[in-house]
Write a protein that holds these residues in place. Sequence first.
Motif, short mmCIF file in Angstrom:
data_model
loop_
_atom_site.label_atom_id
_atom_site.label_comp_id
_atom_site.label_asym_id
_atom_site.label_seq_id
_atom_site.Cartn_x
_atom_site.Cartn_y
_atom_site.Cartn_z
N GLY A 259 0.79 -1.23 0.00
CA GLY A 259 0.00 0.00 0.00
C GLY A 259 0.82 1.27 0.00
N LEU A 260 2.12 1.16 0.24
CA LEU A 260 2.96 2.37 0.20
C LEU A 260 3.19 2.76 -1.26
N PRO A 261 3.29 4.05 -1.56
CA PRO A 261 3.39 4.50 -2.96
C PRO A 261 4.72 4.09 -3.59
N THR A 262 4.65 3.70 -4.85
CA THR A 262 5.84 3.36 -5.61
C THR A 262 6.27 4.55 -6.45
N HIS A 263 7.40 4.41 -7.12
CA HIS A 263 7.84 5.46 -8.03
C HIS A 263 6.84 5.63 -9.17
N ASP A 264 6.25 4.53 -9.62
CA ASP A 264 5.23 4.63 -10.67
C ASP A 264 4.02 5.41 -10.17
N ASP A 265 3.63 5.20 -8.91
CA ASP A 265 2.51 5.94 -8.34
C ASP A 265 2.79 7.45 -8.35
N LEU A 266 3.99 7.82 -7.95
CA LEU A 266 4.32 9.24 -7.91
C LEU A 266 4.34 9.84 -9.32
N ARG A 267 4.82 9.07 -10.28
CA ARG A 267 4.84 9.58 -11.66
C ARG A 267 3.42 9.81 -12.18
N SER A 268 2.46 9.03 -11.70
CA SER A 268 1.09 9.21 -12.17
C SER A 268 0.53 10.57 -11.76
N TRP A 269 1.09 11.18 -10.73
CA TRP A 269 0.63 12.49 -10.30
C TRP A 269 1.15 13.61 -11.20
N LEU A 270 2.11 13.28 -12.07
CA LEU A 270 2.68 14.30 -12.94
C LEU A 270 1.88 14.49 -14.23
N GLY A 271 0.95 13.59 -14.51
CA GLY A 271 0.15 13.69 -15.73
C GLY A 271 -1.08 14.56 -15.54
N ARG B 139 -4.95 13.03 -1.67
CA ARG B 139 -3.81 13.90 -1.40
C ARG B 139 -2.53 13.31 -1.97
N PHE B 140 -1.64 14.18 -2.42
CA PHE B 140 -0.33 13.74 -2.91
C PHE B 140 0.37 12.98 -1.80
#
Length: 245
Positions: A46-58, A65-66
């Motif tokens: 359940g912790l965010p991955t690097h892919d999860d964080l990249r999805s916030w850039l689109g 919440r971020f």
Amino acid sequence: MGISTKPADHTTSEEIIASLYARHGRPRPQFVRVASPRAAIPYLEGLPTHDDLRSWLGDRRPPGRFPLAGDVAAGLSHLRSALEADFTEPPPDRTPMKRRKGEAWPALPPGQALDSGLPFHEMLTQGVRNALFRSLAGIYLPVRAALGQSVGAVPVGWYGQQDASWVAHVDAIRRTVQPHLRHEREFAEWSALTRSAGWWWPGEHRCVLVDRPVILRIEPVPHAWHEEIRPVHIEYADGWSVTPT
């Protein structure tokens, strides 16, 4: 610091991490301590991955919440950029090396770099930050690979003492040409965290702390210019071990 097998100072680590949580508007997390990165895996769901964080850039951002891990990463990136921008090159004692616009500085052995007039900041970058990064990445990358996780699927976290390359670089600058930093408090906080912690993963309400390895055998990298090292055997207190090939 980067290759220490002394026990992690979890008390110091927890207090500094809690202050990072507070800085980004989160309450103190529940801290979970484990003996090895492998032992951390059940707690990382359940912790965010690097892919999860990249999805916030689109353009189509996820709801909610971020993630805190992204806030911490952004704050650290801002701090490092600010520290880099504050550096003032000392007056040269020999004819400075020149380069064409857009070209990288050449990578040189220390003696040749000094004789050639390579900028002091670049000498510290090559001889401290880059060299130490190669050495420490040579430790944490095999451990991460042994967890069997792809890069994009690894939850966002930090390597504690093995993140020491940028801290050592700034500290070298402070000790030689720039004793006073505008962001001294923030740097001191990250420096203390790097000195006290093993790997750690921050979630919104839970932070996983990993103990340092109890055995870390290393050897020098042949013909390295800056005394780089590589691991031979890494072992944790629960018996989990990694022997890089």
